[in-house]
Motif scaffolding. Structure first.
Motif, PDB file in Angstrom:
ATOM      1  N   ILE A 132      13.308   8.078  -8.862  1.00 43.42           N
ATOM      2  CA  ILE A 132      12.206   8.889  -9.386  1.00 43.42           C
ATOM      3  C   ILE A 132      12.202  10.296  -8.801  1.00 43.42           C
ATOM      4  O   ILE A 132      11.868  11.267  -9.488  1.00 43.42           O
ATOM      5  N   LEU A 133      12.565  10.433  -7.537  1.00 41.27           N
ATOM      6  CA  LEU A 133      12.563  11.757  -6.914  1.00 41.27           C
ATOM      7  C   LEU A 133      13.684  12.608  -7.493  1.00 41.27           C
ATOM      8  O   LEU A 133      14.854  12.215  -7.474  1.00 41.27           O
ATOM      9  N   HIS A 134      13.333  13.766  -8.034  1.00 39.02           N
ATOM     10  CA  HIS A 134      14.347  14.655  -8.585  1.00 39.02           C
ATOM     11  C   HIS A 134      13.765  16.055  -8.711  1.00 39.02           C
ATOM     12  O   HIS A 134      12.543  16.246  -8.792  1.00 39.02           O
ATOM     13  N   LEU A 169       0.821  -1.196   0.000  1.00 36.35           N
ATOM     14  CA  LEU A 169       0.000   0.000   0.000  1.00 36.35           C
ATOM     15  C   LEU A 169       0.865   1.260   0.000  1.00 36.35           C
ATOM     16  O   LEU A 169       1.582   1.546   0.960  1.00 36.35           O
ATOM     17  N   ASP A 170       0.835   1.982  -1.093  1.00 40.03           N
ATOM     18  CA  ASP A 170       1.321   3.359  -1.247  1.00 40.03           C
ATOM     19  C   ASP A 170       2.810   3.567  -1.001  1.00 40.03           C
ATOM     20  O   ASP A 170       3.207   4.530  -0.339  1.00 40.03           O
ATOM     21  N   VAL A 171       3.630   2.665  -1.563  1.00 36.94           N
ATOM     22  CA  VAL A 171       5.071   2.926  -1.633  1.00 36.94           C
ATOM     23  C   VAL A 171       5.594   2.451  -2.982  1.00 36.94           C
ATOM     24  O   VAL A 171       4.892   1.785  -3.744  1.00 36.94           O
ATOM     25  N   ASP A 173      -2.005   8.058  -7.211  1.00 36.87           N
ATOM     26  CA  ASP A 173      -1.494   8.140  -8.578  1.00 36.87           C
ATOM     27  C   ASP A 173      -0.186   8.928  -8.625  1.00 36.87           C
ATOM     28  O   ASP A 173      -0.082   9.983  -9.261  1.00 36.87           O
ATOM     29  N   TRP A 174       0.814   8.365  -7.961  1.00 39.71           N
ATOM     30  CA  TRP A 174       2.126   9.013  -7.948  1.00 39.71           C
ATOM     31  C   TRP A 174       2.771   8.988  -9.324  1.00 39.71           C
ATOM     32  O   TRP A 174       3.600   9.835  -9.645  1.00 39.71           O
ATOM     33  N   GLY A 175       2.405   8.020 -10.153  1.00 36.70           N
ATOM     34  CA  GLY A 175       2.959   7.986 -11.507  1.00 36.70           C
ATOM     35  C   GLY A 175       2.628   9.237 -12.272  1.00 36.70           C
ATOM     36  O   GLY A 175       3.501   9.857 -12.900  1.00 36.70           O
ATOM     37  N   ALA A 176       1.358   9.639 -12.224  1.00 35.63           N
ATOM     38  CA  ALA A 176       0.950  10.869 -12.912  1.00 35.63           C
ATOM     39  C   ALA A 176       1.595  12.085 -12.266  1.00 35.63           C
ATOM     40  O   ALA A 176       2.014  13.021 -12.952  1.00 35.63           O
ATOM     41  N   ALA A 177       1.682  12.087 -10.939  1.00 35.19           N
ATOM     42  CA  ALA A 177       2.212  13.250 -10.233  1.00 35.19           C
ATOM     43  C   ALA A 177       3.708  13.442 -10.467  1.00 35.19           C
ATOM     44  O   ALA A 177       4.188  14.580 -10.569  1.00 35.19           O
ATOM     45  N   LEU A 178       4.446  12.350 -10.563  1.00 34.59           N
ATOM     46  CA  LEU A 178       5.909  12.431 -10.652  1.00 34.59           C
ATOM     47  C   LEU A 178       6.461  12.022 -12.013  1.00 34.59           C
ATOM     48  O   LEU A 178       7.666  12.029 -12.222  1.00 34.59           O
ATOM     49  N   GLY A 179       5.575  11.642 -12.944  1.00 31.00           N
ATOM     50  CA  GLY A 179       6.001  11.435 -14.317  1.00 31.00           C
ATOM     51  C   GLY A 179       6.631  10.096 -14.625  1.00 31.00           C
ATOM     52  O   GLY A 179       7.668  10.026 -15.289  1.00 31.00           O
ATOM     53  N   TYR A 180       6.026   9.011 -14.160  1.00 27.51           N
ATOM     54  CA  TYR A 180       6.528   7.690 -14.518  1.00 27.51           C
ATOM     55  C   TYR A 180       5.344   6.739 -14.660  1.00 27.51           C
ATOM     56  O   TYR A 180       4.226   7.044 -14.235  1.00 27.51           O
ATOM     57  N   ASP A 181       5.587   5.587 -15.251  1.00 22.64           N
ATOM     58  CA  ASP A 181       4.554   4.572 -15.442  1.00 22.64           C
ATOM     59  C   ASP A 181       4.612   3.616 -14.252  1.00 22.64           C
ATOM     60  O   ASP A 181       5.459   2.726 -14.193  1.00 22.64           O
ATOM     61  N   HIS A 204      -3.371  -1.092  -8.724  1.00 22.33           N
ATOM     62  CA  HIS A 204      -4.529  -0.208  -8.633  1.00 22.33           C
ATOM     63  C   HIS A 204      -4.103   1.162  -8.137  1.00 22.33           C
ATOM     64  O   HIS A 204      -3.222   1.276  -7.279  1.00 22.33           O
ATOM     65  N   THR A 205      -4.724   2.197  -8.671  1.00 22.41           N
ATOM     66  CA  THR A 205      -4.582   3.530  -8.090  1.00 22.41           C
ATOM     67  C   THR A 205      -5.885   3.869  -7.369  1.00 22.41           C
ATOM     68  O   THR A 205      -6.954   3.373  -7.717  1.00 22.41           O
ATOM     69  N   THR A 206      -5.764   4.709  -6.357  1.00 25.51           N
ATOM     70  CA  THR A 206      -6.919   5.095  -5.558  1.00 25.51           C
ATOM     71  C   THR A 206      -6.958   6.607  -5.416  1.00 25.51           C
ATOM     72  O   THR A 206      -5.911   7.278  -5.464  1.00 25.51           O
ATOM     73  N   SER A 207      -8.146   7.145  -5.228  1.00 28.94           N
ATOM     74  CA  SER A 207      -8.313   8.593  -5.105  1.00 28.94           C
ATOM     75  C   SER A 207      -8.293   9.049  -3.650  1.00 28.94           C
ATOM     76  O   SER A 207      -8.399  10.247  -3.381  1.00 28.94           O
ATOM     77  N   VAL A 208      -8.161   8.117  -2.715  1.00 27.71           N
ATOM     78  CA  VAL A 208      -8.158   8.499  -1.310  1.00 27.71           C
ATOM     79  C   VAL A 208      -6.751   8.892  -0.890  1.00 27.71           C
ATOM     80  O   VAL A 208      -5.808   8.836  -1.676  1.00 27.71           O
TER      81      VAL A 208
END
Length: 292
Positions: free
Chosen positions: A141-143, A130-132, A243-251, A266-270
């Motif tokens: 990814i962090l840059h 969950l969420d890592v 949806d960290w992929g969308a936020a940080l630019g990766y698949d 799965h991505t979640t909106s919570v």
């Protein structure tokens, strides 16, 4: 114990010569171990655990260095490596009579769960994350300015001394910042539970920092060695994350497929604290995984 999962029994279980874990156990049936995240304790599973315990043996420990579990001084880089913490959980389950079990982890607990899946593939039957992201990928990814969202990772990666002093000087503000920022539904963490998380974290600054510091060093080495060797998670894996992929630019799904062949992503909106914010969603995800 003032704060407890209703209907669960509590015990202290030695996992090494100098570390004993606080653990809540409830239910009967095939075993499921639930690992908490930061800055929480096993109580984050209070809604999910009771439901799963209707037909599973559910084991909810405080990780070493957290909650009411022992907090050994970081003698070396291995004391709080995810490899060491994963070995704790395998030993804990074995002591309770379970040589093979399903494992779910959130946040820091998810990193421990990933390492358990890689190091002990014959022991972990199913894995929920969950969420890592795996540690190696997280740092890659962090840059740039986007890394500001993870400023605490960089702070706690520094050599011993200053991070502990800074956090101790304003512990409730530091830990409370994340409880407030990361929850989309602040009411999901009631005031008394929030106060318990702050108390537990306030009493564990050195060990929490040591846990994070390991993820900027020895944990990367372990992940890199697995990637070089082509070691992957062999059991059914479910990943649920914002949806960290969308936020940080990766698949995100593609990244996870490099680690797990049998994957549901799965991505979640919570918010980040999904087991507390939408426990019904997480219960459903876990029950679907356990049926695979």
């Amino acid at each position: 114990m003032t704060f407890a999962i209703p209907g669960f029994d509590y015990q202290r279980v030695p996992v090494t010569d100098d570390v004993t874990l606080n653990v809540a156990v409830g239910g009967t049936g095939s075993p499921v171990v639930l690992l908490h995240g930061f800055p929480q304790t096993h109580l984050m599973w209070r809604h999910v655990a009771g439901d799963l315990a209707t037909d599973h043996t559910v084991i909810c420990p405080d990780l070493r260095g957290y909650g009411a579990s022992d907090k050994p001084a970081a003698r070396d880089v291995d004391t709080y490596s995810k490899r060491t913490m994963a070995a704790d959980i395998v030993t804990l389950a074995g002591t309770l009579g379970h040589e093979r079990f399903a494992l779910a982890g959130h946040d820091r607990g998810a990193l421990v769960a990933i390492r358990a899946g890689l190091d002990h593939p014959g022991t972990i039957s199913h894995l929920a994350i969950l969420d890592v992201l795996p540690t190696l990928d997280m740092w890659d990814i962090l840059h740039g300015s986007s890394a500001a969202v993870a400023f605490h990772l960089y702070l706690m990666a520094q050599p011993p001394g200053l991070p502990e002093q800074m956090i101790t000087a304003s512990a409730d503000a530091f830990f409370g910042y994340f409880l407030d920022l990361w929850a989309r539904d602040p009411g999901a963490i009631p005031a008394d539970v929030r106060a318990e998380y702050l108390r537990a974290s306030r009493d564990a600054v050195d060990s929490i920092v040591a846990d994070y510091r390991a993820s900027a060093g020895i944990d990367i080495d372990h992940d890199r060695a697995d990637r070089s060797a082509g070691n992957r998670l062999r059991m059914p894996v479910t990943v649920v994350q914002q949806d960290w992929g969308a936020a940080l630019g990766y698949d995100a799904a593609a990244l996870w497929h490099t680690w797990a062949a049998e994957l549901e992503h799965h991505t979640t909106s919570v918010g980040h604290f999904m087991a507390e914010e939408t426990p019904a969603e997480i219960i459903g995800v876990l029950r679907t995984l356990l049926a695979r």
